[in-house]
Design a protein around this motif. Structure first.
Motif, PDB file in Angstrom:
ATOM      1  N   ASP A 409       0.785  -1.173  -0.019  1.00  0.00           N
ATOM      2  CA  ASP A 409       0.040  -0.134   0.022  1.00  0.00           C
ATOM      3  C   ASP A 409       0.767   1.340  -0.028  1.00  0.00           C
ATOM      4  N   THR A 410       1.563   1.677  -1.173  1.00  0.00           N
ATOM      5  CA  THR A 410       2.331   2.750  -1.275  1.00  0.00           C
ATOM      6  C   THR A 410       2.541   2.908  -2.749  1.00  0.00           C
ATOM      7  N   GLU A 411       3.081   4.149  -3.020  1.00  0.00           N
ATOM      8  CA  GLU A 411       3.177   4.535  -4.576  1.00  0.00           C
ATOM      9  C   GLU A 411       4.594   3.880  -4.933  1.00  0.00           C
ATOM     10  N   PHE A 412       5.581   3.716  -3.921  1.00  0.00           N
ATOM     11  CA  PHE A 412       6.806   3.269  -4.072  1.00  0.00           C
ATOM     12  C   PHE A 412       7.122   1.933  -4.416  1.00  0.00           C
ATOM     13  N   GLY A 413       8.118   1.455  -4.989  1.00  0.00           N
ATOM     14  CA  GLY A 413       8.428   0.091  -4.927  1.00  0.00           C
ATOM     15  C   GLY A 413       9.850  -0.323  -5.423  1.00  0.00           C
ATOM     16  N   LEU A 414      10.672   0.211  -4.458  1.00  0.00           N
ATOM     17  CA  LEU A 414      12.235   0.130  -4.636  1.00  0.00           C
ATOM     18  C   LEU A 414      12.528  -1.453  -3.957  1.00  0.00           C
ATOM     19  N   LYS A 456       7.128   1.463 -10.080  1.00  0.00           N
ATOM     20  CA  LYS A 456       6.190   2.660  -9.984  1.00  0.00           C
ATOM     21  C   LYS A 456       7.070   3.838  -9.328  1.00  0.00           C
ATOM     22  N   ALA A 457       6.592   4.463  -8.384  1.00  0.00           N
ATOM     23  CA  ALA A 457       7.299   5.831  -8.190  1.00  0.00           C
ATOM     24  C   ALA A 457       8.842   5.697  -7.765  1.00  0.00           C
TER      25      ALA A 457
END
Ligand SMILES: NC(=O)C1=CN([C@@H]2O[C@H](COP(=O)(O)OP(=O)(O)OC[C@H]3O[C@@H](n4cnc5c(N)ncnc54)[C@H](OP(=O)(O)O)[C@@H]3O)[C@@H](O)[C@H]2O)C=CC1
Ligand SMILES: O=C(O)[C@H](O)CS(=O)(=O)O
Length: 482
Positions: A409-414, A456-457
């Protein structure tokens, strides 16, 4: 500064094959974050010097890419050897301008050098293809050629490794590079250029442009000779660079922000999980894009894990990175301290409890106490934004499906991490996490052999591994009628 080789600390910047001294015009002070003392000055350069460097790199690329892969590989290997031979000096320069403890800085130099070593080897394996023709008289060739001039922009948190991770494959591919390092940490970049020149790499191929980011970045993204922009830093700036580059259709390499979940399941080895938390959360004082930003602990092991974690964190020594035994140095600047304080205050105002730390360190300046928060929930800033500091927020969870939903549940994906023993769970969770990288029973995943990057971001493209070389190459299809 007690360097063995004082020529590595150079108050000058290489532009298009010439060194411009800081004393030759307006300059920028560089400050030691641990003491506030001015370390030295670098030239204040701008769009004009960036343009000059880009044009020089373009001119130098032709003879450089015509050298054999073995020749380019040999020069990169020599650069690697020089970096390792000067590790102690490079580490001292890094600690003084960035703040991380000397042992950690030395680790970064070795990590950064490993990219030069790796891409010296990859340079000799840039293979093309011969594909069976679609007609009897046709032969299909696929060649890989250097993409063109590369513009690189790098952050302050890894002022050596983020540069070699880009410059080494770019040079190996046959490209020229124009680099804008972070204003807080330019001396590590300049020292790398000193050693690249000493290794025999033509200086026109590797310029370092110190000065106002927006002006220099503006030239880099507008200049049509630049065919690749590779950036490591915040998502906000990465998106801006992408917009600016659209007009000239540049290839983008973006290593951006993160919000890594760190999940401790009830079948985890808790001692290993605590060890993994320390490295993932507190490396570089929490100032890495792959740091654990949200720590989820299954109900039945929460008490045992949190007690072990607090005991281990309480032993971490805070201080000047040049002092022996220091594990946590200063945060990079006042703004970083204020962001950490904002996240703690917001969490506590919404019901989080302080288990450890929570305030500025008695050392003053930008030193901060390592902190543990419990009863953290998804509505808090610390759950949605990257803290980039020494704060471990603990969330409780009940079942696997629920924690995967929360983790994603986040716009990030590192980066993402989890500790578990059951093999089917390991595959289920690793496949379900929406991230570019997953650490399973380890908190440290970064290595030159593996593809580093996010979705993603968190960005575009990969650095390191054999994939990292592809980022600086273009494919050419030749249809041969014979
Ligand atoms: N994915 C990854 O591998 C990494 C991601 N990050 C992310 O970056 C952030 C922290 O690093 P930070 O350095 O503050 O990030 P920034 O994005 O502010 O700065 C990164 C680099 O971009 C430059 N820059 C800033 N604004 C512009 C602009 N308008 N045009 C061109 N260049 C610009 C900076 O120059 P100047 O210093 O002169 O301002 C610096 O060299 C965090 O979000 C972190 O997660 C950081 C490191 C690694
Ligand atoms: O800048 C960073 O945070 C680095 O990419 C992290 S790592 O590569 O050193 O793990």
């Amino acid at each position: 500064m007690a360097l063995k080789d004082k020529s590595l600390f150079r108050q000058a910047a290489p532009v298009g094959g010439k060194w411009i001294e800081a004393t030759a015009g307006p300059g920028l002070d560089v400050v030691n974050p641990a003491t506030g003392a001015v370390l030295g000055r670098v030239p204040q350069l701008g769009a004009g010097e960036a343009r000059e460097a880009i044009e020089a790199a373009k001119r130098a690329m032709e003879p450089w890419s015509e050298r054999t892969a073995k020749e380019r590989s040999g020069l990169l290997r020599r650069w690697f050897e020089l970096i390792m031979a000067n590790k102690d000096d490079l580490a001292e320069i890094l600690t003084l301008e960035q703040g991380k403890p000397l042992t950690e800085a030395a680790g970064e130099i070795t990590y950064g050098a490993s990219f030069v070593e790796w891409f010296a080897e990859e340079t000799r394996r840039i293979y093309g293809d011969i594909i069976p023709g679609h007609q009897k008289d046709k032969r299909i060739l696929v060649m890989k050629q250097p993409i063109g001039v590369v513009a690189a922009i790098t952050p302050w948190n890894f002022p050596n490794a983020m540069i070699t991770r880009k410059v080494a494959p770019a040079l190996g591919a046959g490209c020229g590079v124009v680099l804008k390092p972070a204003s807080q940490t330019p001396f590590s970049a300049i020292a790398l250029a000193v050693l690249a020149e000493r290794a025999g790499i033509p200086l026109e191929l590797f310029s370092v442009i110190t000065g106002p980011a927006r002006e220099i970045g503006g030239e880099m993204t507008a200049n049509s000779l630049v065919r690749k922009v590779t950036f490591t830093g915040s998502t906000e700036i990465g998106a801006e660079l992408m917009r600016q580059s659209a007009a000239t259709i540049k290839k983008m390499g973006l290593e951006l922000g993160g919000n890594a979940p760190f999940v401790v399941f009830d079948d985890a080895d808790l001692d290993a999980a605590v060890e993994g938390t320390l490295i993932s959360k507190f490396r570089n004082n929490g100032q890495t894009c792959v740091c654990a930003n949200r720590i989820y602990v299954q109900d039945s092991v929460f008490e045992a894990y949190s007690a072990k974690l607090c005991k281990a964190i309480a032993e971490l020594k805070v201080g000047d990175g040049m002092e022996p035994g220091v594990v946590l140095g200063p945060l990079i600047d006042k703004a970083a301290v204020e962001k950490v304080e904002e996240h703690i205050a917001d969490a506590r105002s919404l019901g989080a409890n302080l288990m450890l730390g929570g305030a500025r360190h008695e050392r003053g300046g930008t030193f901060f106490q390592p902190t543990v928060l419990t009863d953290v929930t998804a509505d808090m800033l610390i759950a949605r934004e990257e803290t980039f500091g020494p704060v471990a927020p603990l969330f409780r969870f009940t079942d696997e499906a629920d924690v995967i939903r929360q983790a994603n549940d986040t716009e990030f994906g590192l980066a993402s991490y989890f500790y578990a023993s059951d093999l089917s769970r390991v595959f289920r969770v690793a496949e379900a996490l929406e991230y570019g990288m997953v650490g399973v029973n380890t908190g440290l995943i970064s290595t030159a052999e593996a593809p580093f990057g996010g979705v993603k971001a968190s960005g575009l493209g990969r650095e390191g591994s054999r994939y990292g070389m592809e980022e600086f190459l273009e494919l050419k299809y030749v249809c041969l009628s014979v």
